[in-house]
Scaffold this motif. Structure first.
Motif, mmCIF file in Angstrom:
data_model
loop_
_atom_site.group_PDB
_atom_site.id
_atom_site.type_symbol
_atom_site.label_atom_id
_atom_site.label_comp_id
_atom_site.label_asym_id
_atom_site.label_seq_id
_atom_site.Cartn_x
_atom_site.Cartn_y
_atom_site.Cartn_z
ATOM 1 N N TYR A 2 0.832 -1.195 0.000
ATOM 2 C CA TYR A 2 0.000 0.000 0.000
ATOM 3 C C TYR A 2 0.873 1.254 0.000
ATOM 4 C CZ TYR A 2 1.048 -0.518 5.008
ATOM 5 O OH TYR A 2 1.677 -0.687 6.204
ATOM 6 N N LEU A 4 1.628 4.745 1.881
ATOM 7 C CA LEU A 4 1.513 5.302 3.227
ATOM 8 C C LEU A 4 1.664 6.814 3.156
ATOM 9 C CD1 LEU A 4 1.310 4.769 6.303
ATOM 10 C CD2 LEU A 4 3.816 4.673 6.327
ATOM 11 N N HIS A 17 3.731 3.134 15.307
ATOM 12 C CA HIS A 17 3.539 3.460 13.896
ATOM 13 C C HIS A 17 4.597 2.851 12.974
ATOM 14 C CE1 HIS A 17 0.868 6.485 15.660
ATOM 15 N NE2 HIS A 17 0.281 6.532 14.491
ATOM 16 N N LYS A 19 5.312 -0.112 12.328
ATOM 17 C CA LYS A 19 4.851 -1.293 11.597
ATOM 18 C C LYS A 19 4.220 -0.921 10.263
ATOM 19 C CE LYS A 19 0.470 -1.365 14.160
ATOM 20 N NZ LYS A 19 -0.349 -2.105 15.140
ATOM 21 N N PHE A 20 3.660 0.283 10.167
ATOM 22 C CA PHE A 20 3.007 0.672 8.920
ATOM 23 C C PHE A 20 4.016 0.953 7.805
ATOM 24 C CE2 PHE A 20 -0.052 1.895 12.254
ATOM 25 C CZ PHE A 20 -1.089 1.077 11.878
ATOM 26 N N ALA A 24 4.790 -0.829 3.581
ATOM 27 C CA ALA A 24 4.456 0.257 2.653
ATOM 28 C C ALA A 24 5.382 0.205 1.443
ATOM 29 C CB ALA A 24 4.567 1.601 3.349
ATOM 30 N N VAL A 97 -2.922 4.042 3.377
ATOM 31 C CA VAL A 97 -2.982 4.189 4.828
ATOM 32 C C VAL A 97 -2.495 5.591 5.181
ATOM 33 C CG1 VAL A 97 -2.101 3.376 7.047
ATOM 34 C CG2 VAL A 97 -2.635 1.729 5.235
ATOM 35 N N ILE A 99 -1.360 8.058 8.329
ATOM 36 C CA ILE A 99 -1.016 8.241 9.736
ATOM 37 C C ILE A 99 -0.761 9.726 9.974
ATOM 38 C CG2 ILE A 99 -0.055 5.916 9.921
ATOM 39 C CD1 ILE A 99 2.740 7.147 9.933
ATOM 40 N N ARG A 127 -7.553 4.055 4.723
ATOM 41 C CA ARG A 127 -7.646 3.868 6.171
ATOM 42 C C ARG A 127 -6.897 4.989 6.878
ATOM 43 N NH1 ARG A 127 -4.773 -1.558 7.037
ATOM 44 N NH2 ARG A 127 -3.913 -1.118 4.972
ATOM 45 N N VAL A 129 -5.281 5.622 10.575
ATOM 46 C CA VAL A 129 -4.942 4.857 11.775
ATOM 47 C C VAL A 129 -4.132 5.711 12.739
ATOM 48 C CG1 VAL A 129 -5.008 2.620 10.618
ATOM 49 C CG2 VAL A 129 -2.872 3.902 10.654
ATOM 50 N N GLU A 134 -8.723 2.723 14.101
ATOM 51 C CA GLU A 134 -8.574 2.452 12.669
ATOM 52 C C GLU A 134 -9.921 2.787 12.038
ATOM 53 O OE1 GLU A 134 -7.899 -1.167 9.445
ATOM 54 O OE2 GLU A 134 -7.383 -1.480 11.551
#
Length: 211
Positions: A2, A4, A17, A19-20, A24, A97, A99, A127, A129, A134
Protein backbone atom coordinates in the motif's frame (compact mmCIF):
# COMPACT_ATOMS: atom_id res chain seq x y z
CA UNK A 1 1.35 -3.46 -0.54
CA UNK A 2 0.00 0.00 0.00
CA UNK A 3 0.88 3.67 -0.14
CA UNK A 4 1.51 5.30 3.23
CA UNK A 5 0.73 8.99 3.74
CA UNK A 6 2.33 10.76 6.68
CA UNK A 7 0.53 13.92 7.81
CA UNK A 8 1.29 16.64 10.34
CA UNK A 9 -1.27 15.54 12.94
CA UNK A 10 -0.78 13.72 16.20
CA UNK A 11 1.64 10.81 16.46
CA UNK A 12 2.24 9.95 20.11
CA UNK A 13 3.79 6.50 20.05
CA UNK A 14 6.35 6.27 17.26
CA UNK A 15 7.10 2.62 18.02
CA UNK A 16 3.43 1.78 17.30
CA UNK A 17 3.54 3.46 13.90
CA UNK A 18 6.74 1.83 12.67
CA UNK A 19 4.85 -1.29 11.60
CA UNK A 20 3.01 0.67 8.92
CA UNK A 21 6.29 1.44 7.18
CA UNK A 22 7.35 -2.21 7.03
CA UNK A 23 4.88 -3.16 4.29
CA UNK A 24 4.46 0.26 2.65
CA UNK A 25 5.55 0.27 -0.97
CA UNK A 26 5.35 4.04 -1.42
CA UNK A 27 5.64 6.80 1.21
CA UNK A 28 4.20 10.26 0.67
CA UNK A 29 4.91 12.94 3.25
CA UNK A 30 2.48 15.85 3.50
CA UNK A 31 4.32 19.01 4.56
CA UNK A 32 4.91 19.04 8.34
CA UNK A 33 4.66 15.27 8.46
CA UNK A 34 8.36 15.48 7.68
CA UNK A 35 8.97 16.21 11.37
CA UNK A 36 7.53 12.80 12.21
CA UNK A 37 9.71 11.12 9.61
CA UNK A 38 12.77 12.87 11.01
CA UNK A 39 12.05 11.36 14.43
CA UNK A 40 11.53 7.95 12.85
CA UNK A 41 14.64 8.24 10.69
CA UNK A 42 12.67 7.38 7.56
CA UNK A 43 12.98 8.92 4.09
CA UNK A 44 9.80 9.40 2.02
CA UNK A 45 9.53 8.82 -1.71
CA UNK A 46 7.68 12.12 -2.16
CA UNK A 47 7.49 15.23 0.02
CA UNK A 48 4.76 17.68 -0.97
CA UNK A 49 2.76 20.67 0.21
CA UNK A 50 2.94 24.43 0.46
CA UNK A 51 5.60 23.93 3.15
CA UNK A 52 4.12 26.30 5.68
CA UNK A 53 4.72 23.72 8.42
CA UNK A 54 8.29 22.69 7.71
CA UNK A 55 11.62 24.45 8.20
CA UNK A 56 13.85 25.10 5.22
CA UNK A 57 16.64 22.99 6.75
CA UNK A 58 14.43 19.90 6.53
CA UNK A 59 13.57 20.67 2.93
CA UNK A 60 17.24 21.00 2.13
CA UNK A 61 17.99 17.71 3.88
CA UNK A 62 15.44 15.86 1.74
CA UNK A 63 16.71 17.55 -1.41
CA UNK A 64 20.15 16.18 -0.58
CA UNK A 65 18.57 12.76 -0.07
CA UNK A 66 17.15 12.92 -3.62
CA UNK A 67 13.54 12.86 -2.41
CA UNK A 68 11.00 14.02 -5.00
CA UNK A 69 9.72 17.40 -3.75
CA UNK A 70 6.44 18.84 -5.05
CA UNK A 71 5.81 22.42 -3.95
CA UNK A 72 2.33 23.93 -4.18
CA UNK A 73 1.18 27.52 -3.64
CA UNK A 74 -0.16 28.49 -0.22
CA UNK A 75 -3.42 29.64 -1.79
CA UNK A 76 -4.76 26.35 -3.14
CA UNK A 77 -8.05 24.48 -3.26
CA UNK A 78 -6.86 21.28 -1.58
CA UNK A 79 -5.26 20.36 1.71
CA UNK A 80 -1.81 18.83 1.61
CA UNK A 81 -3.36 15.51 2.60
CA UNK A 82 -5.69 15.53 -0.39
CA UNK A 83 -2.74 16.32 -2.65
CA UNK A 84 -0.91 13.36 -1.12
CA UNK A 85 -3.90 11.09 -1.74
CA UNK A 86 -4.07 12.22 -5.37
CA UNK A 87 -0.35 11.58 -5.77
CA UNK A 88 -0.67 8.03 -4.45
CA UNK A 89 -3.68 7.29 -6.66
CA UNK A 90 -1.91 8.72 -9.71
CA UNK A 91 0.90 6.24 -9.00
CA UNK A 92 -1.67 3.45 -9.25
CA UNK A 93 -2.18 2.59 -5.58
CA UNK A 94 -5.56 1.15 -4.60
CA UNK A 95 -4.77 0.79 -0.90
CA UNK A 96 -3.79 3.87 1.12
CA UNK A 97 -2.98 4.19 4.83
CA UNK A 98 -2.89 7.62 6.48
CA UNK A 99 -1.02 8.24 9.74
CA UNK A 100 -0.79 11.58 11.51
CA UNK A 101 -4.21 12.31 10.04
CA UNK A 102 -5.94 13.10 13.33
CA UNK A 103 -5.19 15.55 16.11
CA UNK A 104 -6.23 18.73 17.87
CA UNK A 105 -7.45 20.42 14.67
CA UNK A 106 -10.92 18.94 14.35
CA UNK A 107 -11.41 20.54 10.92
CA UNK A 108 -8.37 18.73 9.54
CA UNK A 109 -9.36 15.49 11.25
CA UNK A 110 -12.86 15.59 9.75
CA UNK A 111 -11.66 16.62 6.30
CA UNK A 112 -9.26 13.66 6.31
CA UNK A 113 -12.09 11.31 7.30
CA UNK A 114 -14.22 12.71 4.49
CA UNK A 115 -11.31 12.07 2.12
CA UNK A 116 -11.99 8.40 2.75
CA UNK A 117 -15.27 8.89 0.89
CA UNK A 118 -13.47 10.34 -2.09
CA UNK A 119 -11.13 7.35 -2.09
CA UNK A 120 -14.03 4.90 -1.83
CA UNK A 121 -15.74 6.54 -4.80
CA UNK A 122 -12.51 6.15 -6.79
CA UNK A 123 -12.21 2.46 -6.00
CA UNK A 124 -9.46 2.94 -3.43
CA UNK A 125 -9.36 1.39 0.04
CA UNK A 126 -8.39 4.14 2.46
CA UNK A 127 -7.65 3.87 6.17
CA UNK A 128 -6.80 6.41 8.86
CA UNK A 129 -4.94 4.86 11.77
CA UNK A 130 -3.50 6.01 15.07
CA UNK A 131 -2.69 4.47 18.44
CA UNK A 132 -6.36 4.14 19.34
CA UNK A 133 -8.36 3.95 16.13
CA UNK A 134 -8.57 2.45 12.67
CA UNK A 135 -11.15 4.21 10.47
CA UNK A 136 -12.37 3.15 7.03
CA UNK A 137 -15.54 3.17 4.93
CA UNK A 138 -17.51 0.45 3.18
CA UNK A 139 -20.32 0.36 0.63
CA UNK A 140 -20.61 -3.44 0.50
CA UNK A 141 -18.98 -5.78 3.01
CA UNK A 142 -15.87 -6.29 5.10
CA UNK A 143 -14.27 -8.37 7.84
CA UNK A 144 -12.58 -6.88 10.90
CA UNK A 145 -10.18 -8.85 13.09
CA UNK A 146 -10.80 -8.65 16.82
CA UNK A 147 -8.09 -7.36 19.15
CA UNK A 148 -8.12 -7.38 22.93
CA UNK A 149 -9.49 -4.15 24.37
CA UNK A 150 -10.97 -2.93 21.07
CA UNK A 151 -14.58 -2.07 20.28
CA UNK A 152 -16.26 -1.71 16.91
CA UNK A 153 -18.37 1.30 15.96
CA UNK A 154 -20.55 1.65 12.86
CA UNK A 155 -21.67 5.14 11.80
CA UNK A 156 -23.62 6.09 8.66
CA UNK A 157 -21.81 8.56 6.42
CA UNK A 158 -24.87 8.93 4.19
CA UNK A 159 -28.39 9.98 5.24
CA UNK A 160 -29.06 6.34 5.98
CA UNK A 161 -27.41 2.96 5.54
CA UNK A 162 -29.68 0.04 4.76
CA UNK A 163 -29.44 -3.71 5.05
CA UNK A 164 -26.80 -3.69 7.79
CA UNK A 165 -25.99 -7.25 8.84
CA UNK A 166 -23.25 -8.17 11.31
CA UNK A 167 -21.79 -11.35 12.71
CA UNK A 168 -19.26 -11.79 15.49
CA UNK A 169 -20.50 -8.83 17.55
CA UNK A 170 -22.31 -8.81 20.89
CA UNK A 171 -25.17 -6.73 19.50
CA UNK A 172 -25.94 -8.21 16.07
CA UNK A 173 -27.75 -6.41 13.27
CA UNK A 174 -29.88 -8.31 10.77
CA UNK A 175 -30.68 -6.38 7.62
CA UNK A 176 -31.37 -3.20 9.54
CA UNK A 177 -31.31 0.51 8.69
CA UNK A 178 -29.45 3.16 10.67
CA UNK A 179 -29.87 6.85 9.87
CA UNK A 180 -27.11 9.46 10.08
CA UNK A 181 -27.03 10.94 13.57
CA UNK A 182 -28.07 7.75 15.33
CA UNK A 183 -25.69 6.43 18.00
CA UNK A 184 -27.00 2.89 17.74
CA UNK A 185 -23.82 1.52 16.21
CA UNK A 186 -21.39 2.92 18.79
CA UNK A 187 -19.11 0.70 20.92
CA UNK A 188 -20.12 -2.83 20.00
CA UNK A 189 -18.02 -5.70 21.37
CA UNK A 190 -16.31 -8.55 19.53
CA UNK A 191 -17.49 -12.05 20.47
CA UNK A 192 -15.38 -13.95 17.93
CA UNK A 193 -11.99 -13.68 16.26
CA UNK A 194 -13.45 -11.44 13.56
CA UNK A 195 -16.59 -9.49 12.80
CA UNK A 196 -18.36 -9.63 9.47
CA UNK A 197 -20.26 -6.57 8.25
CA UNK A 198 -22.36 -6.15 5.12
CA UNK A 199 -24.74 -3.47 3.85
CA UNK A 200 -27.06 -3.16 0.86
CA UNK A 201 -27.02 0.62 0.33
CA UNK A 202 -25.31 3.74 1.61
CA UNK A 203 -21.82 4.33 2.99
CA UNK A 204 -20.87 3.08 6.44
CA UNK A 205 -17.96 4.28 8.55
CA UNK A 206 -16.27 1.46 10.45
CA UNK A 207 -14.11 2.36 13.44
CA UNK A 208 -12.10 -0.16 15.44
CA UNK A 209 -11.32 1.74 18.60
CA UNK A 210 -10.01 1.45 22.14
CA UNK A 211 -9.79 3.67 25.21
Amino acid sequence: MYALIVCNGSIIDYSYHRKFFDEADFIVCADGGALHLQKLGIKPDVLLGDFDSIEERYLEYYREQKVTILKYPTEKNMTDTELAVDTAIERGYKDIVIIGGTGTRLDHTLSNIFLLRQMLDRGVRGRIVNEYNEIFLIDDCTEVKAEEGYYLTLLPLTSKVEGITTKGLYYPLKGETIEMGSTRGVSNCFVSQEAQISITSGVLMVIKTRD
